[in-house]
Design an enzyme around this catalytic site. Structure first.
Site, PDB file in Angstrom:
ATOM      1  N   MET A  32       0.851  -1.196   0.000  1.00 40.11           N
ATOM      2  CA  MET A  32       0.000   0.000   0.000  1.00 40.11           C
ATOM      3  C   MET A  32       0.877   1.233   0.000  1.00 40.11           C
ATOM      4  O   MET A  32       1.610   1.457   0.959  1.00 40.11           O
ATOM      5  CB  MET A  32      -0.792   0.066   1.306  1.00 40.11           C
ATOM      6  CG  MET A  32      -2.046  -0.736   1.366  1.00 40.11           C
ATOM      7  SD  MET A  32      -2.721  -0.600   3.062  1.00 40.11           S
ATOM      8  CE  MET A  32      -3.066   1.164   3.183  1.00 40.11           C
ATOM      9  N   ASP A  33       0.795   2.038  -1.042  1.00 41.05           N
ATOM     10  CA  ASP A  33       1.505   3.319  -1.038  1.00 41.05           C
ATOM     11  C   ASP A  33       0.524   4.398  -0.610  1.00 41.05           C
ATOM     12  O   ASP A  33      -0.601   4.467  -1.107  1.00 41.05           O
ATOM     13  CB  ASP A  33       2.047   3.631  -2.436  1.00 41.05           C
ATOM     14  CG  ASP A  33       3.157   2.674  -2.845  1.00 41.05           C
ATOM     15  OD1 ASP A  33       3.721   2.006  -1.958  1.00 41.05           O
ATOM     16  OD2 ASP A  33       3.473   2.594  -4.055  1.00 41.05           O
ATOM     17  N   VAL A  34       0.975   5.236   0.323  1.00 40.66           N
ATOM     18  CA  VAL A  34       0.085   6.261   0.871  1.00 40.66           C
ATOM     19  C   VAL A  34       0.746   7.631   0.700  1.00 40.66           C
ATOM     20  O   VAL A  34       1.920   7.811   0.998  1.00 40.66           O
ATOM     21  CB  VAL A  34      -0.192   5.989   2.370  1.00 40.66           C
ATOM     22  CG1 VAL A  34      -1.044   7.099   2.968  1.00 40.66           C
ATOM     23  CG2 VAL A  34      -0.873   4.637   2.541  1.00 40.66           C
ATOM     24  N   VAL A  40      -2.506   5.119  -3.081  1.00 43.42           N
ATOM     25  CA  VAL A  40      -2.230   5.346  -4.503  1.00 43.42           C
ATOM     26  C   VAL A  40      -1.528   4.127  -5.105  1.00 43.42           C
ATOM     27  O   VAL A  40      -0.910   3.341  -4.396  1.00 43.42           O
ATOM     28  CB  VAL A  40      -1.359   6.608  -4.708  1.00 43.42           C
ATOM     29  CG1 VAL A  40      -2.124   7.864  -4.320  1.00 43.42           C
ATOM     30  CG2 VAL A  40      -0.067   6.513  -3.902  1.00 43.42           C
ATOM     31  N   GLN A  48       3.673   1.779   2.908  1.00 46.79           N
ATOM     32  CA  GLN A  48       4.710   2.752   2.564  1.00 46.79           C
ATOM     33  C   GLN A  48       4.165   4.176   2.537  1.00 46.79           C
ATOM     34  O   GLN A  48       3.159   4.459   1.888  1.00 46.79           O
ATOM     35  CB  GLN A  48       5.295   2.414   1.190  1.00 46.79           C
ATOM     36  CG  GLN A  48       6.200   3.506   0.630  1.00 46.79           C
ATOM     37  CD  GLN A  48       7.213   3.005  -0.381  1.00 46.79           C
ATOM     38  OE1 GLN A  48       8.410   3.156  -0.192  1.00 46.79           O
ATOM     39  NE2 GLN A  48       6.751   2.400  -1.438  1.00 46.79           N
TER      40      GLN A  48
END
Lengths: 206, 263
Positions: free
Chosen positions: B131-133, B144, B174
């Site tokens: 998970m990119d935040v 995102v 992340q």
């Protein structure tokens, strides 16, 4: 010649690399006939129990492995490979090979443990060695092995337990009955401690 | 039986083209070395686990780099998680055959059926939802994908629960805002996500010191990951592969609680 069973259950390259680095003649066997002249066999595996059992049946490795076992040659199941040697698993519906008296169960964490610990159990653990046998003799005190699993083996006969590890409760980290051995952890992913264990396996002539 | 389980400390290597890079905020990539060589050094340092991500695969609509996965996995005497362009079960099949333990799925995680099928087929322990935040307007965090270019959800906690419910075995969480800053994790983010799911959360983005790693664990992360901290040295970001010493790693072991230690 050590044969590594390649039934499409992953993880073959790393075990072969480690054995070859140790200088042991090693063959990745994609065909059961390639087990005929092997002195040792390794049954590795990651993933779901039923997929593992179905893949073993589809590729026809079971009779070749049984023949090797019946000749008294060492067979080592790693991770899912170890679990497949038991009668059954909570994870699946298909039967295991039943080479060892035991079954593969879910973890039984109490509420306190469940708050702190996660399933799958992923990470490095030390072992409590109960019966060192051929694999775990001379294991350095600072040893650690890498585990990745959601289920764990229970042995009917405690005498078959070679080592336990702890994840909310003790579970079987390694078993041995005669020439049939299993490790829940991944020696090929456990640095020098895995090298030590695989080297001892390869040198073992029961 | 005592609880003596050291949390995992995981270097993250970013592949771009033939080399490894590291940047800040998903930008300014700086060349830091060769992947296989870096793996060999991390081998000698007996690293817990390693994550290798091909950062442009999904934005360039490429499949995973299977040969690269095989090359690094064959050199690696530690568990490896590989990501970048993982979009089908067949991709995962080939990556596991190449010798990796886990796959990291970021852009592919928008496909619910893919995560479900992967978990059923390979077991949840092999499926890492990355998970990119990134913070948007008024500091609101968004999830995102596609190298941070496409927003897919405005609530990281809800997204993490969704990943867990679909069968992901771990969450690689992340923070793009903290990426490369080496000033600490987004602890609020780590805390909120780790409290909401019962699968391991790996904190990533911002660690620069052992104290930062410890803070990530205290916030609830089951494991801590970093890029810059393990490839840069000093204020001028000179490239030097490092890893915490054994004593520093031991300082990360949580103190056993009586409830778990009792019987």
């Amino acid at each position: 010649m050590i044969a590594i069973v390649d039934a499409g259950l992953g993880n073959i390259a790393a075990i072969a690399t480690m054995l070859r680095r140790l200088g042991h003649p090693t063959r990745v066997a994609a065909d059961p006939a390639q087990l005929d002249d092997a002195s040792h066999a390794i049954l590795p595996g990651v993933g779901a129990f039923d997929h593992g059992r179905a893949s073993l049946d589809r590729t026809g490795f079971v009779p070749a492995l049984e023949a090797l076992r019946d000749r008294g040659q060492p067979v080592l199941g790693i991770c899912l490979g170890m679990q497949l040697l038991t009668r059954r698993s909570d994870e699946g519906r298909l039967p295991g090979l039943g080479w060892i008296a035991g079954e593969t169960l879910s973890f039984a964490l109490d509420d306190a443990a469940r708050r702190r610990l996660r399933i799958p159990h992923m990470g490095w653990n030390s072992l409590e060695v109960r019966a060192p046998g051929p694999l775990l003799t001379d294991l350095p005190a600072e040893h650690r092995f890498y585990f990745v699993h959601s289920y764990r083996v229970h042995c009917d006969d405690p005498a078959d337990i070679a080592a336990t590890a702890w994840h909310g409760h003790d579970f079987v980290a390694s078993f041995r009955r005669g020439n049939v051995l299993g490790t829940q952890f991944h020696p090929e992913k456990s640095h020098r401690f895995g090298l030590h264990l695989l080297d001892r396996f390869a040198r073992w002539r029961p | 039986m005592t609880l003596r389980r050291r949390p995992r400390v995981i270097p993250v290597l970013l592949v771009r083209g033939e080399g490894l890079v590291k940047g800040r905020g998903f930008a300014e990539p700086q060349y830091v070395g060769d992947p296989v060589n870096a793996i060999r050094i991390f081998n000698e340092k007996e690293v817990d686990e390693i994550i290798v991500l091909d950062i442009l695969a999904s934005s360039e609509n490429r499949p995973p780099r299977f040969e690269l996965a095989r090359d690094v996995a064959s050199e690696c005497f530690m568990p490896i998680c590989f990501g970048g362009g993982v979009a089908t079960i067949e991709h995962m099949d080939r990556l596991f055959a190449a010798g990796v333990e886990k796959v990291s799925i970021n852009t592919g995680s928008t496909d619910a059926a893919l995560i479900q099928a992967a978990s059923a087929r390979f077991g949840s322990q092999s499926v890492v939802a990355a998970m990119d935040v990134r913070s948007g307007w008024f500091g609101r965090r968004k999830v995102v994908v596609k190298r941070g270019t496409r927003a897919v959800h405005d609530d990281p906690v809800a997204w993490a629960k969704r990943m867990r419910d679909l069968g992901a075995g771990e969450i690689l969480l992340q923070s793009i805002d903290r990426d490369g800053a080496m000033a600490g994790y987004d602890l609020e983010l780590v805390q909120s996500v780790a409290a909401a799911v019962d699968i391991p959360v790996i904190a990533l983005g911002g660690a620069g010191s052992v104290a930062d790693l410890r803070n990530g664990l205290t916030a609830g992360a089951a494991a801590v990951a970093a890029g810059s901290m393990f490839v840069f040295h000093g204020r001028h970001r000179a490239v030097l592969i490092t890893y915490p010493t054994a004593a520093e790693l031991d300082s990360l072991i949580p103190v056993p609680t009586p409830t778990l230690d009792g019987n």
